[in-house]
Design an enzyme around this catalytic site. Structure first.
Site, PDB file in Angstrom:
ATOM      1  N   LYS A   1       0.832  -1.208   0.000  1.00  0.00           N
ATOM      2  CA  LYS A   1       0.000   0.000   0.000  1.00  0.00           C
ATOM      3  C   LYS A   1       0.874   1.269   0.000  1.00  0.00           C
ATOM      4  O   LYS A   1       2.074   1.207   0.237  1.00  0.00           O
ATOM      5  CB  LYS A   1      -0.942  -0.010   1.206  1.00  0.00           C
TER       6      LYS A   1
HETATM    7  C1  LIG Z   1     -10.021  -2.344  -1.724  1.00  0.00           C
HETATM    8  C2  LIG Z   1      -9.433  -3.099  -0.561  1.00  0.00           C
HETATM    9  N1  LIG Z   1     -10.167  -3.252   0.547  1.00  0.00           N
HETATM   10  C3  LIG Z   1      -9.701  -3.904   1.631  1.00  0.00           C
HETATM   11  C4  LIG Z   1      -8.433  -4.436   1.643  1.00  0.00           C
HETATM   12  C5  LIG Z   1      -7.994  -5.218   2.834  1.00  0.00           C
HETATM   13  O1  LIG Z   1      -6.842  -4.728   3.433  1.00  0.00           O
HETATM   14  P1  LIG Z   1      -5.820  -5.695   4.207  1.00  0.00           P
HETATM   15  O2  LIG Z   1      -5.077  -6.474   3.170  1.00  0.00           O
HETATM   16  O3  LIG Z   1      -4.955  -4.745   4.960  1.00  0.00           O
HETATM   17  O4  LIG Z   1      -6.618  -6.563   5.091  1.00  0.00           O
HETATM   18  C6  LIG Z   1      -7.618  -4.282   0.515  1.00  0.00           C
HETATM   19  C7  LIG Z   1      -6.273  -4.842   0.557  1.00  0.00           C
HETATM   20  O5  LIG Z   1      -5.558  -5.211  -0.199  1.00  0.00           O
HETATM   21  C8  LIG Z   1      -8.125  -3.618  -0.625  1.00  0.00           C
HETATM   22  O6  LIG Z   1      -7.408  -3.477  -1.729  1.00  0.00           O
END
Ligand SMILES: Cc1ncc(COP(=O)(O)O)c(C=O)c1O
Length: 379
Positions: free
Chosen positions: A181
């Protein structure tokens, strides 16, 4: 190999982590938690923020903090990362999938309007690949129908809509700090909310629902979704460099646009009135049947890529036979290219030259110049 992503850890990350180790504050208490939350809220322009251990649980908390649960429907785009949909099920509610727009690849407000029922409680606007959703249209629909608006900003740190950071338009918004990210804490996430009471509820749920006045007394079935002080230390150091990171990502996008000009593909447009943060520099091939061959060609040339997310409705646990033509089409044609901040102009020129070389050797028909025209912002 040029990877799709790698974190940029060139600031005070090590210094701050060493402070955690030296002080022994390595768990979910410690000064960096508050410092990171405060700095994050200030950067976004939010009143309140609470840190969590990833972006998935951030969404789950957001839904539960709004009181969404069994019997409720939540509208979400089928073209998204799976966590946006799964967390609705985690909360006990029902996801109602809708199609996206061809122009900006984001949730289509008109489709949202069509899927509202008496059971609809919320809409999740997912700002995909670093672009902003049509927030004016979504806000209007949500206020007309008294629905909560949740913003999934996992891919949109640094993204602005009409001069305001995304995440400040909805009732509640979530972020992810996974390693790929725009800023990372390894694993991590953040929840922001317009109302203090919603954030207090998220805080209560993330800390096992423990009573603030009575030890080991829990008044609700809750979770341990806390971020550690070590992650917050990394996050704070990352946040100190956010402006430079976003600027560099926008520069990388410009390099790609110039270098890929004239090829039969389209890059993600920055819509008028928005600032795209280019979490990923993504391209849409005119001919999706060539995608795998192009990806293999790039891999053979030491360039890593990612395909676009498969729509949620194509997965067994969210399967729907309904038609989502735009989502299916985008998903089949899209590729994300290396997009990390340390990329040099030479790296980008190399990736682009390998794509050009694939096209020129007959891999893809050269049909039209790259479409740099930003479509009108529909709202
Ligand atoms: C659009 C979106 N929502 C939620 C998430 C979830 O985040 P995490 O991977 O930190 O759990 C991601 C992660 O890649 C994402 O791209």
């Amino acid at each position: 190999m040029i990877p799709v992503y790698q974190p940029c850890l060139t600031g005070r990350e090590k210094e701050y982590v060493n402070q955690c180790l030296d002080s022994t504050w390595i768990s979910s208490r410690g000064e960096f938690i508050n410092r990171f939350e405060k700095a994050f809220a200030d950067y976004i322009g939010a009143h309140h923020a609470t840190s969590v251990c990833n972006g998935t649980v951030a969404l789950h908390l957001a839904l539960e903090a709004l009181g969404i649960g069994p019997g409720d429907e939540v509208i979400v785009p089928t073209f998204t990362y799976i966590a946006s949909v799964n967390t609705i099920v985690h909360a006990g509610a029902t996801p109602v999938l809708v199609d996206s727009r061809e122009t900006d690849w984001q949730i289509d407000p008109e489709q949202v309007r069509r899927r509202i029922t008496p059971r609809t409680r919320a809409v999740i606007a997912v700002h995909l690949y670093g672009a902003a959703c049509d927030m004016e249209a979504l806000q209007r629909i949500c206020s007309e129908h008294r629905l909560f608006l949740i913003e999934d900003c996992a891919e949109a740190l640094g993204t602005l809509y009409k001069g305001r950071h995304v995440g400040t338009f909805g009732d509640v918004a979530t972020f992810s700090f996974f390693g790929n990210k725009t800023i990372t804490t390894g694993e991590g996430g953040m929840v922001i909310a317009r109302e203090k009471s919603v954030l207090e509820s998220a805080y209560h749920l993330k800390t096992q629902g423990v009573s603030p006045v009575r030890e080991y007394w829990h008044d609700v079935v809750a979770y341990n979704y806390r971020m550690t002080n070590i992650c917050a230390a990394i996050g704070l150091a990352q946040l100190e460099k956010i402006d430079a990171i976003v600027e560099k990502k926008r520069q990388i996008q410009q390099w790609y646009e110039q270098a890929l000009s004239g090829l039969p593909l389209r890059m993600h447009a920055e819509l008028p009135g928005t600032r795209h943060s280019y979490w990923m520099c993504s391209v849409l091939l005119d001919d999706g049947t060539q995608r795998q061959a192009l990806r293999e060609h790039l891999k053979a040339n030491d360039v890593e890529t990612r395909p676009f997310f498969p729509p949620a409705h194509t997965m067994p646990h969210h399967y729907s036979a309904d038609a989502f033509p735009i989502a299916e089409n985008l998903s089949a044609r899209g590729i994300s290219l290396p997009s990390y901040p340390a990329l040099t102009e030479e790296d980008v020129a190399y990736v682009a030259s390998r794509i050009r070389n694939f096209v020129e050797s007959g891999g893809m028909q050269k049909t039209r110049p790259v479409d740099q025209q930003a479509p009108a912002l529909v709202s």
